[in-house]
Design an enzyme around this catalytic site. Structure first.
Site, PDB file in Angstrom:
ATOM      1  N   GLY A 191       0.836  -1.205   0.000  1.00 34.16           N
ATOM      2  CA  GLY A 191       0.000   0.000   0.000  1.00 34.16           C
ATOM      3  C   GLY A 191       0.861   1.241   0.000  1.00 34.16           C
ATOM      4  N   ALA A 194       1.996   6.262   3.866  1.00 31.65           N
ATOM      5  CA  ALA A 194       1.373   6.723   5.113  1.00 31.65           C
ATOM      6  C   ALA A 194       0.845   5.535   5.916  1.00 31.65           C
ATOM      7  CB  ALA A 194       0.238   7.692   4.791  1.00 31.65           C
ATOM      8  N   GLY A 196       1.746   2.458   5.527  1.00 33.94           N
ATOM      9  CA  GLY A 196       2.918   1.632   5.842  1.00 33.94           C
ATOM     10  C   GLY A 196       3.503   1.994   7.211  1.00 33.94           C
ATOM     11  N   GLU A 213       5.616  -3.195   1.042  1.00 34.21           N
ATOM     12  CA  GLU A 213       5.702  -2.995  -0.410  1.00 34.21           C
ATOM     13  C   GLU A 213       4.987  -1.695  -0.710  1.00 34.21           C
ATOM     14  OE1 GLU A 213       7.263  -4.763  -2.699  1.00 34.21           O
ATOM     15  OE2 GLU A 213       7.960  -6.364  -1.391  1.00 34.21           O
ATOM     16  N   CYS A 247       1.991   0.209  -9.144  1.00 31.09           N
ATOM     17  CA  CYS A 247       3.044   0.764  -8.282  1.00 31.09           C
ATOM     18  C   CYS A 247       4.335   0.956  -9.067  1.00 31.09           C
ATOM     19  CB  CYS A 247       3.282  -0.145  -7.085  1.00 31.09           C
ATOM     20  SG  CYS A 247       3.760  -1.809  -7.560  1.00 31.09           S
TER      21      CYS A 247
HETATM   22  P1  NAD Z   1      -3.428   2.149   1.132  1.00 27.41           P
HETATM   23  O1  NAD Z   1      -2.156   2.334   1.854  1.00 27.41           O
HETATM   24  O2  NAD Z   1      -4.434   3.244   1.172  1.00 27.41           O
HETATM   25  O3  NAD Z   1      -4.218   0.811   1.635  1.00 27.41           O
HETATM   26  C1  NAD Z   1      -3.656  -0.475   1.651  1.00 27.41           C
HETATM   27  C2  NAD Z   1      -4.341  -1.335   2.696  1.00 27.41           C
HETATM   28  O4  NAD Z   1      -4.213  -0.713   3.969  1.00 27.41           O
HETATM   29  C3  NAD Z   1      -5.838  -1.597   2.486  1.00 27.41           C
HETATM   30  O5  NAD Z   1      -6.100  -2.981   2.685  1.00 27.41           O
HETATM   31  C4  NAD Z   1      -6.525  -0.781   3.578  1.00 27.41           C
HETATM   32  O6  NAD Z   1      -7.681  -1.394   4.109  1.00 27.41           O
HETATM   33  C5  NAD Z   1      -5.466  -0.718   4.656  1.00 27.41           C
HETATM   34  N1  NAD Z   1      -5.601   0.527   5.451  1.00 27.41           N
HETATM   35  C6  NAD Z   1      -6.040   1.720   5.001  1.00 27.41           C
HETATM   36  N2  NAD Z   1      -6.014   2.646   6.025  1.00 27.41           N
HETATM   37  C7  NAD Z   1      -5.551   1.983   7.112  1.00 27.41           C
HETATM   38  C8  NAD Z   1      -5.284   2.384   8.467  1.00 27.41           C
HETATM   39  N3  NAD Z   1      -5.499   3.642   8.905  1.00 27.41           N
HETATM   40  N4  NAD Z   1      -4.821   1.455   9.315  1.00 27.41           N
HETATM   41  C9  NAD Z   1      -4.592   0.199   8.901  1.00 27.41           C
HETATM   42  N5  NAD Z   1      -4.818  -0.238   7.639  1.00 27.41           N
HETATM   43  C10 NAD Z   1      -5.289   0.639   6.740  1.00 27.41           C
HETATM   44  O7  NAD Z   1      -2.933   1.821  -0.305  1.00 27.41           O
HETATM   45  P2  NAD Z   1      -3.776   1.674  -1.590  1.00 27.41           P
HETATM   46  O8  NAD Z   1      -4.455   2.954  -1.909  1.00 27.41           O
HETATM   47  O9  NAD Z   1      -4.611   0.446  -1.469  1.00 27.41           O
HETATM   48  O10 NAD Z   1      -2.607   1.415  -2.669  1.00 27.41           O
HETATM   49  C11 NAD Z   1      -1.899   2.474  -3.273  1.00 27.41           C
HETATM   50  C12 NAD Z   1      -0.454   2.490  -2.869  1.00 27.41           C
HETATM   51  O11 NAD Z   1       0.082   1.179  -2.828  1.00 27.41           O
HETATM   52  C13 NAD Z   1       0.423   3.238  -3.871  1.00 27.41           C
HETATM   53  O12 NAD Z   1       1.348   4.043  -3.193  1.00 27.41           O
HETATM   54  C14 NAD Z   1       1.142   2.138  -4.620  1.00 27.41           C
HETATM   55  O13 NAD Z   1       2.366   2.513  -5.181  1.00 27.41           O
HETATM   56  C15 NAD Z   1       1.307   1.118  -3.540  1.00 27.41           C
HETATM   57  N6  NAD Z   1       1.474  -0.215  -4.115  1.00 27.41           N
HETATM   58  C16 NAD Z   1       2.667  -0.825  -3.966  1.00 27.41           C
HETATM   59  C17 NAD Z   1       2.864  -2.069  -4.548  1.00 27.41           C
HETATM   60  C18 NAD Z   1       4.166  -2.791  -4.410  1.00 27.41           C
HETATM   61  O14 NAD Z   1       4.203  -3.978  -4.761  1.00 27.41           O
HETATM   62  N7  NAD Z   1       5.220  -2.161  -3.942  1.00 27.41           N
HETATM   63  C19 NAD Z   1       1.832  -2.676  -5.252  1.00 27.41           C
HETATM   64  C20 NAD Z   1       0.619  -2.006  -5.369  1.00 27.41           C
HETATM   65  C21 NAD Z   1       0.446  -0.779  -4.777  1.00 27.41           C
END
Ligand code: NAD
Length: 458
Positions: A191, A194, A196, A213, A247
């Site tokens: 994800g 932030a 992370g 990731e 990503c």
């Molecule tokens: P996100 O960080 O908003 O959400 C990811 C996960 O976190 C979701 O399952 C969500 O339910 C959970 N989450 C959201 N808020 C939370 C909180 N406050 N506390 C705990 N968990 C919470 O990310 P996204 O919008 O789903 O994805 C976009 C980002 O992910 C981009 O920055 C992208 O580059 C990155 N990404 C990275 C990879 C990789 O392999 N490196 C792959 C895909 C996406």
């Protein structure tokens, strides 16, 4: 769903199941990987349908980036698992004579996988392949932003796996937050940066190791010595696949001034070739995931728009857009774009491009289009990024033998192939001593022994 999960005590049951030792045999793991492969194939039509509903994902993109990548990874893992799971002999020093040393991979236990929405099948299932291969139990929390795919994953896992071994917990932020209060043996998160940080903070309370990731702004350098048509096709493919919601999509172009005009013309022709004059009616172009992201992206549609056009809020449609003459101060250069907008910045010398990249956070991916070996070497040596792909975009992600992950702000740890097995394993070092020769110099009383010890071991 989480209340239900905790009331039936699934996490505790997973710990109990893990303790039975059933997941430890290589044969068990291979059987589970085969089951997972079969389950994915069986649910392929539902996966395609769900991805269409969540992201307007074209079937070819769904197949190649969600199904094929997973089945290939399973095949690769099955092929190598026997070797990966064997203890490895290590050298010992003569001071330990007689002894032997081995490194034993062992599973971590119960792991949590939190996925993102942009590739909602593979971002949950690829880490799961690693978790199974390494002999763990797993709880998966798919992203609530791709609800149809989340449902299919939950059904598929529920049908083929016992909950005390693998379980899907559906839900939003609160579900994640509640799960993160629990103790796991590893947390694998995909994800944004932030969230992370939130995951890492929660994991620290239990001293749980994490793989993060994340994303970032991945630059794509295009220099002079280059096959422009092929480069253009590969850039357009990588940038506008899944409507730019990857990503590892090239975030922005850094183009040598001498070829910029030529490249932009070639990119425009290529876009028309891929999606026609009206990408809105092309069956091969995806949509933005939701209103929030649509509105975020619309705000970035500003400046010298070279190609682009009408947006459609009813469908969360944003056309493939190229913005020329962008500066580092423009809003589009502030954060990872994660959508179908390609800013173009020109440079006169490669040193300038390298310095620009090095003035930003370390990206997840870096792309370079050039046949010049010296230039390739310079870029590799003078920049740092999670991974690099020369003369193409995103393809390094599809190679199971290459560990995939970020560096610094773009992530912690890596996975795919052996790297996934390593991520979900603990490497236990074992020294096996013989009862022959017992060096009494090491034992108290120490008086008079130090000079001898120095002479013998120092
Ligand atoms: P996100 O960080 O908003 O959400 C990811 C996960 O976190 C979701 O399952 C969500 O339910 C959970 N989450 C959201 N808020 C939370 C909180 N406050 N506390 C705990 N968990 C919470 O990310 P996204 O919008 O789903 O994805 C976009 C980002 O992910 C981009 O920055 C992208 O580059 C990155 N990404 C990275 C990879 C990789 O392999 N490196 C792959 C895909 C996406």
């Amino acid at each position: 769903m989480i209340t239900q999960l905790l009331s039936t005590n699934t996490i505790a049951k997973q710990y109990d199941f893990f303790k039975t030792g059933k997941t430890k045999s290589t044969a068990f793991r291979i059987t589970q990987l085969k089951t997972l492969r079969q389950a994915i194939i069986e649910h392929e039509p539902n996966i395609f349908e769900a991805l269409k509903a969540d992201l307007g994902k074209p079937v070819l993109e769904a197949y190649s980036s969600e199904v094929l990548i997973v089945t290939k990874e399973i095949d690769y893992t099955i092929k190598h698992l026997n070797v990966w799971n064997k203890p490895k002999q290590a050298g010992t020093s003569w001071q330990m004579f007689p002894s032997s040393a081995k490194i034993y991979p062992e599973p971590l236990g119960v792991v949590l996988i939190i996925g993102a929405w942009n590739y909602p099948v593979q971002l949950n299932i690829l880490p799961l392949v690693g978790a199974i291969a390494a002999g763990n139990c797993a709880i998966i929390k798919p992203s609530e932003m791709a609800p149809n795919t989340s449902r299919v994953i939950a059904e598929l896992i529920e049908k083929h796996f016992a909950p005390e071994y693998i379980t899907v917990v559906e839900g939003g932020v609160e579900t994640s937050q509640q799960l993160l209060k629990e103790k796991f043996n590893h947390i694998f998160f995909t994800g944004g940066k932030a969230i992370g940080k939130i995951v890492m903070e929660a994991a620290a309370k239990h001293l749980t190791p994490v793989t993060l990731e994340l994303g970032g702004k991945s630059p794509c350098i295009v220099d002079t010595d280059n096959d422009l048509e092929t480069s253009a096709r590969r850039i357009i493919w990588g940038k506008f696949f899944n409507a730019g919601q990857s990503c590892v999509a090239p975030d922005y172009l850094l183009v040598n001034k001498r070829i910029k005009e030529n490249l932009l013309n070639t990119l425009e022709n290529c876009l028309k070739e891929f999606y026609g004059d009206r990408p809105a009616s092309s069956p091969d172009y995806a949509r933005i995931i939701n209103q929030k992201h649509y509105e975020r992206l619309v705000k970035l549609l500003d400046g010298d728009i070279r190609i682009g056009g009408e947006t459609n809020p009813d469908e969360f449609y944003i056309p493939p857009t190229i913005i020329d003459n962008v500066s580092w101060e423009d809003p589009v250069m502030e954060e990872e774009i994660f959508g179908p907008i390609l800013p173009v910045i020109e440079y006169t010398d490669i040193s300038e491009a390298i310095a620009l990249i090095n003035s930003r956070e370390k990206p997840l991916a870096l792309y370079l289009f050039s046949k010049n070996k010296n230039l390739q070497k310079r870029v590799l040596q003078e920049t740092s990024s999670g991974g690099v792909c020369i003369n193409d975009t995103m393809k390094h992600f599809f190679v199971s033998s290459l560990p995939f992950g970020g560096v610094s702000e773009s992530g912690i740890g890596s996975y795919h192939g052996k790297a996934s097995f390593d991520t979900f394993s603990h490497y236990k070092s074992v020294l096996h001593r013989s009862f022959l020769f017992d060096l009494k110099l090491l034992y108290a009383p120490y008086e008079g022994k130090l000079p001898w010890l120095r002479r013998l071991l120092g």
